[in-house]
Design an enzyme around this catalytic site. Sequence first.
Site, short mmCIF file in Angstrom:
data_model
loop_
_atom_site.label_atom_id
_atom_site.label_comp_id
_atom_site.label_asym_id
_atom_site.label_seq_id
_atom_site.Cartn_x
_atom_site.Cartn_y
_atom_site.Cartn_z
N HIS A 121 1.16 6.90 3.38
CA HIS A 121 1.09 6.89 1.92
C HIS A 121 -0.29 7.28 1.40
O HIS A 121 -0.44 7.63 0.23
CB HIS A 121 1.52 5.52 1.36
CG HIS A 121 0.52 4.43 1.53
ND1 HIS A 121 0.63 3.46 2.52
CD2 HIS A 121 -0.61 4.10 0.85
CE1 HIS A 121 -0.37 2.61 2.42
NE2 HIS A 121 -1.14 2.99 1.43
N ASP A 151 5.19 4.61 8.00
CA ASP A 151 4.00 4.72 7.14
C ASP A 151 2.74 4.98 7.98
O ASP A 151 1.71 4.33 7.81
CB ASP A 151 3.81 3.45 6.29
CG ASP A 151 2.82 3.68 5.15
OD1 ASP A 151 2.42 4.84 4.92
OD2 ASP A 151 2.44 2.69 4.49
N GLY A 232 -8.19 0.95 -1.04
CA GLY A 232 -9.11 1.80 -0.28
C GLY A 232 -9.18 1.41 1.18
O GLY A 232 -9.63 2.18 2.02
N ASN A 233 -8.72 0.18 1.50
CA ASN A 233 -8.67 -0.26 2.90
C ASN A 233 -7.49 0.33 3.65
O ASN A 233 -7.47 0.32 4.89
CB ASN A 233 -8.56 -1.78 2.99
CG ASN A 233 -9.90 -2.46 3.16
OD1 ASN A 233 -10.30 -3.28 2.36
ND2 ASN A 233 -10.62 -2.10 4.23
N SER A 234 -6.48 0.81 2.94
CA SER A 234 -5.27 1.31 3.58
C SER A 234 -5.61 2.39 4.60
O SER A 234 -6.33 3.34 4.30
CB SER A 234 -4.31 1.88 2.55
OG SER A 234 -3.74 0.86 1.77
N GLY A 290 24.06 6.48 17.86
CA GLY A 290 25.35 7.15 17.92
C GLY A 290 26.52 6.32 17.46
O GLY A 290 27.65 6.52 17.94
#
Length: 386
Positions: A121, A151, A232-234, A290
């Site tokens: 992200h 992610d 901002g740590n992501s 399947g």
Amino acid sequence: MSPRARGMATLGLGLLMGAGAALWLSEGPGRRPAVGHAEAGETLSSSRRNAIVVAAERASPAVVSVSVVTTRVVRADPFGGLFHDEFFERFYPPMEYRERIPGLGSGAIVDPAGLILTNEHVVRNADQITVTLTDGRQFPATLLGATPTYDLAVLKVNGKNLPAAPLGDSDHLLVGEWAIAIGNPFGYLLNDTQPTVTAGVISATRRDIKAEATESGVYKNMIQTDAAINPGNSGGPLVNGDGEVIGINTFIFTQGGGSLGIGFAIPINLARRVLGEIQRYGHVRAAWPGMLVQPVTPYLARRLSLTDLGGLIVTRVDPGGPAARAGVRVGDRIRRVNGRVINSVDDAQSSIYGAAVGDRIQLAIERGDRRLDLGLTLAEAPREEP
């Protein structure tokens, strides 16, 4: 000798004896001399170099800031919404223009060749990606591959003498051990490239997050920590007391945008698997069993004469697929997957979350009065025709 003189002599003797006793107590047997200022300073310095300091020093050089630029199309009404008429909309359509939106996240160099792990992200729909190292060097980055399912994204930069963070083992974490989050929260407000370090503990492991709790995707088997994680740590690393990366910081539960001490990281063992898939195939292959299943509803239980609502009913088996090869049939009731009791589709997804193509899963099923244990090897999901 006068009484006054005798009193003064007694007082003087007492003072001397007190001084002598004090001297004997301070330098007597088994007593160490007072610590000097230099020794005290050395003791203080050594005590400050705890596990958090050592871990941060080991991992921080490999932490990077990931700056992205995305473009979005903005529609603006030239009349400010004053007229809502077909005539005006036909001859005076809304104006459209492209707006460039900056974004910021973090990442970790995990290979000296310039491979970087971060969140999908963070770089989603990015037109431009720039990576900044702690030593101030900047490099344009290429997106090698990404998976919204987990992610995670892998970036590539070309540079020399790139530091790489050591990777740990997220399968054997201990609740209560040190957890250090390193990244660049609010990096756009800071005028240097030094990463921010926050410390806490592993609060829990194997957390499954409900789909409605996040906007980015479905998260299962997550690491929970109380180390402060902020915007901002992501994409930055969560490291242990040895300075090894054990997770990729991803999101927090918050009420006002700040950290409440409830943060979550993707386990590094899953990230390592995603990295290997992207390096080898250029994408993350989707594992495919399947077959299709559905929960046992009261109506279905009555139709099938079932006495309880547990497990999942197989409603479709793809010919030639993994389930068919394993001997699964339509109408089979799956009770356990890899030893985990299954009562919902979410339970089934959790039991195989992170499984890769080629992994083998164990199914405990009921077929009428019979109980069977079947081994199913996951295959790559067929790609849809364009």
